[in-house]
Every structure is written in structure tokens, then in C-alpha cells.
Write a protein that holds these residues in place. Structure first.
Motif, PDB file in Angstrom:
ATOM      1  N   ARG A  21       0.831  -1.205   0.000  1.00  0.00           N
ATOM      2  CA  ARG A  21       0.000   0.000   0.000  1.00  0.00           C
ATOM      3  C   ARG A  21       0.866   1.255   0.000  1.00  0.00           C
ATOM      4  O   ARG A  21       0.549   2.239  -0.664  1.00  0.00           O
ATOM      5  N   GLU A  25       0.205   3.750  -2.952  1.00  0.00           N
ATOM      6  CA  GLU A  25      -0.374   5.022  -2.529  1.00  0.00           C
ATOM      7  C   GLU A  25       0.714   6.092  -2.447  1.00  0.00           C
ATOM      8  O   GLU A  25       0.706   6.945  -1.571  1.00  0.00           O
ATOM      9  N   GLU A  32      -6.570   4.847  -2.582  1.00  0.00           N
ATOM     10  CA  GLU A  32      -6.866   4.038  -1.400  1.00  0.00           C
ATOM     11  C   GLU A  32      -6.931   2.571  -1.812  1.00  0.00           C
ATOM     12  O   GLU A  32      -7.490   2.244  -2.858  1.00  0.00           O
ATOM     13  N   ARG A  34      -7.610  -1.570  -0.322  1.00  0.00           N
ATOM     14  CA  ARG A  34      -7.981  -2.531   0.715  1.00  0.00           C
ATOM     15  C   ARG A  34      -7.975  -3.925   0.097  1.00  0.00           C
ATOM     16  O   ARG A  34      -8.076  -4.080  -1.123  1.00  0.00           O
ATOM     17  N   SER A  35      -7.846  -4.950   0.946  1.00  0.00           N
ATOM     18  CA  SER A  35      -7.814  -6.320   0.455  1.00  0.00           C
ATOM     19  C   SER A  35      -8.372  -7.255   1.507  1.00  0.00           C
ATOM     20  O   SER A  35      -8.231  -7.011   2.712  1.00  0.00           O
ATOM     21  N   GLU A  38      -5.232  -8.988   3.628  1.00  0.00           N
ATOM     22  CA  GLU A  38      -4.249  -8.103   4.250  1.00  0.00           C
ATOM     23  C   GLU A  38      -3.373  -8.822   5.267  1.00  0.00           C
ATOM     24  O   GLU A  38      -2.257  -8.380   5.538  1.00  0.00           O
ATOM     25  N   LEU A  63      -8.216  -7.380  -4.498  1.00  0.00           N
ATOM     26  CA  LEU A  63      -7.820  -6.030  -4.114  1.00  0.00           C
ATOM     27  C   LEU A  63      -8.908  -5.037  -4.490  1.00  0.00           C
ATOM     28  O   LEU A  63      -9.566  -5.181  -5.524  1.00  0.00           O
ATOM     29  N   TRP A  64      -9.099  -4.049  -3.643  1.00  0.00           N
ATOM     30  CA  TRP A  64     -10.060  -2.971  -3.927  1.00  0.00           C
ATOM     31  C   TRP A  64      -9.305  -1.655  -3.944  1.00  0.00           C
ATOM     32  O   TRP A  64      -8.517  -1.358  -3.031  1.00  0.00           O
ATOM     33  N   THR A  65      -9.492  -0.870  -4.987  1.00  0.00           N
ATOM     34  CA  THR A  65      -8.793   0.407  -5.099  1.00  0.00           C
ATOM     35  C   THR A  65      -9.781   1.518  -5.389  1.00  0.00           C
ATOM     36  O   THR A  65     -10.854   1.281  -5.981  1.00  0.00           O
TER      37      THR A  65
END
Length: 341
Positions: A21, A25, A32, A34-35, A38, A63-65
Motif C-alpha cells: 500500500r 499510494e 486508497e 484494501r484487500s 491483508e 484487491l479494492w482500489t
């Protein structure tokens, strides 16, 4: 050649996602992430600097971006990205379009517009081209028609570009710094050809086009096809306005009108392209033993005196002096080259 080659599996599992990240980032394109993985994140990333073009590859689990307007205000490099999905499935929301990408499908994005959301299901492998708008000879309004849409990497020009990117990914550690500019030109030309094909309105995989092009866009797409044809035939002595017009089923008069809209004549544009290729070869240490007249002939200059005169008139020095200076400085970066993309 390799700007970055990241392997995080040797980092403790609890720290891997934080490391990933922090990289993604970063200050250039903040976003941003998230996963669901993690606690045990396994991913790789590499990147190549090819002049003004970059190519990067990554492999990661679910993965979420998200890149919001706030992120964009913080930093925007003003780049277009062409993402090639190689494995896994991704749901993308960009430019007001929701798209699901499967294997060997492209999507064009712009760092100046938000990613409203992106979800990758399962492990995903992807390759990405980064390119500034100045290297893409299209109006912004035309490019915006393609944002967030599926572009095929399975057939035609898209398949050719996908194959080149996959090969770059497989052998990214094998190239030398002197290869960078040439590879960047190849990638940029293929990307331009793909976008021109899509804007021109036909795709063998999806059938009739859904995009309606204005007359100006049709003209721009035709110019791009003509320029691509000319670049591929710069080495031939019979590359003339008449041969170009015949190959594209238009009149020589109309061909001249198309180029006048671009601010130059057909002959001047061809000469500038040939001179640019000669510059690249003259600055290439691997070709240091190749006679200058042979390099000139390779790019369509049949008379050494004419080449030397044209080169000096354009770059302010004879080709021999240019080569000596370029090789002594490890290569020159050409700026303001006439007749560029």
C-alpha cells in the motif's frame, strides 16, 4: 532499464500489505487500497522506464482500489494508463462506465478522473502502459469516449500490442538502457494504432462500433493510419505522396489537405521522421561502427550529401558531430524533433 522490481514475500506476512500500500499510494498517483488478504498478502511488481513511456506489471490477490477527487487534487501526473488484464477478473468503474475485464482485455484510464471503484476477484495479473497525453495525437474528447470500456487484446492490433507487452514482462530484466527509447517508440506506436482503430469504429470481436465519430475524428484516425503506414515504410525509397495515397484509396490532393491540417507537408513530415530515426541510430552505441551513409540509406536517404544537408539544417550540426557528441555523453535525448507524433 528496470526502475523497480518488488518482491514482498520475504517480508513478514503481517507487514506485506502495508508495504504494498505504501508503494501504490505513493506521491505521484495517490489512491486508497484494501484487500481481503491483508493478513497474508503475496504480490509482485516491476516497472520499466522507456523514455516518456512506462510499462509496469503486477500480480496480486483480491484487491479494492479507489482514486477520488481528493486524491487527484493532492497529486495528478496527468497520464493515460492502458491496463491489460492477463489473469483473473476485474470490475472497474471509470469515466461513468462500469466494465468487467477478463483475460487479455484492455481498459484505458486517465489519472485526472476518479476511479469510482475497482474490485479484482481472485488472483490478478496485469500489465500497464503509462503515457502522457502529448504522445497521443487525439483530441481529449475522443479519448474520453474510450475511458472505462473493454478494448480487445485478443485479436487484431490489440493482440499485437498484448503480445509485445507480455514479451516485455517475461524478459524485462534482459534489456539494456540503450534499448529503452526504441522500445518506448514501439509501445507508443502500437498504443496509438490501437486507439485509432477503436475510434475509427470497427472491432472484429465486438462487431459494429458503438461509438459515433465526428468528421474531425474520422480525419484524425485516417491521419494516424497513414502515419503508421509511413513509419513502417520509411526505409523504402518509393515512399511518396502518390504511393501513400494509393495505399489508402484517397487522392493525393486529399492527402495533402490532411497533412496541411497538421501544420506540415507530407514530404516534410516523412523527412522529419527519417531524420529522427537516423538520430536514434547515430546515438546508439551498438551501431557505433555502422557508417553514417549506411544509416542514412537504411532510413530512405539515397544520397549522402542530401542527408547531411537536411540533418544539419534541422539539428544545427553535421551527423558526424552529432554522433560523436551523443556517444561521448551516453546518448542524447532529442527534444523538439520536428514531425513527431
Amino acid at each position: 532499464m528496470i526502475d523497480m522490481d518488488l518482491q514482498i514475500d520475504d517480508i513478514p506476512p503481517s507487514e506485506r500489505f502495508a508495504a504494498w500500500r505504501a508503494l501504490c499510494e505513493g506521491p505521484m498517483v495517490p489512491m486508497e487500497l484494501r484487500s481481503a488478504h491483508e493478513d497474508d498478502f503475496s504480490a509482485t511488481m516491476w516497472g520499466m522506464d522507456l523514455g516518456r513511456v512506462t510499462v509496469a506489471g503486477s500480480s496480486f490477490p483480491s484487491l479494492w482500489t479507489q482514486r477520488t477527487k481528493t486524491h487527484i487534487r493532492r497529486s495528478d501526473p496527468e497520464l493515460y494508463h492502458l491496463q491489460l488484464n492477463l489473469r483473473g477478473e476485474a470490475d472497474m468503474v471509470h469515466g461513468g462506465v462500469t466494465t468487467t475485464l477478463g483475460d487479455r482485455q484492455f481498459m484505458l484510464t486517465c489519472t485526472s478522473l476518479p476511479y469510482e471503484g475497482a474490485i479484482a476477484r481472485g488472483r490478478t495479473d496485469e500489465l500497464t502502459i503509462g503515457i502522457p497525453p502529448s504522445l497521443l495525437p487525439f483530441p481529449v474528447a475522443d479519448l474520453n469516449q474510450l475511458l472505462g470500456r473493454q478494448l480487445s487484446g485478443r485479436t487484431g492490433i490489440g493482440a499485437l500490442l498484448a503480445d509485445v507487452l507480455i514479451r516485455l514482462g517475461a524478459e524485462h530484466a534482459a534489456y539494456r538502457p540503450a534499448d529503452a527509447q526504441r522500445l518506448g517508440t514501439v509501445v507508443a506506436d502500437l498504443l496509438t494504432a490501437l486507439l485509432a482503430h477503436e475510434l475509427d469504429g470497427s472491432d472484429a470481436e465486438t462487431g459494429p462500433a458503438t461509438l459515433r465519430m465526428a468528421p474531425e475524428s474520422h480525419r484524425n484516425a485516417l491521419v494516424l493510419r497513414i502515419q503508421d503506414f509511413a513509419r513502417r515504410n520509411l526505409h523504402t525509397s518509393d515512399l511518396t505522396p502518390a504511393s501513400i495515397a494509393a495505399a489508402h484509396h484517397i487522392s493525393v490532393r486529399y492527402l495533402h489537405r490532411l497533412f496541411e491540417r497538421q501544420g506540415h507537408t507530407v514530404a516534410a513530415w516523412i523527412r522529419a521522421q527519417r531524420l529522427e530515426r537516423c538520430c536514434q541510430d547515430l546515438a546508439d552505441p551498438a551501431l557505433g561502427g555502422t557508417p553514417i551513409h549506411a544509416i542514412a540509406a537504411r532510413w530512405g536517404f539515397s544520397h549522402a550529401a542530401d542527408f547531411s544537408r537536411a540533418f544539419r539544417g534541422t539539428y544545427g550540426m553535421p551527423p558526424r558531430e552529432f554522433r560523436r557528441t551523443a556517444l561521448s555523453q551516453g546518448g542524447l535525448e532529442l527534444q523538439g524533433t520536428p514531425g513527431g507524433k
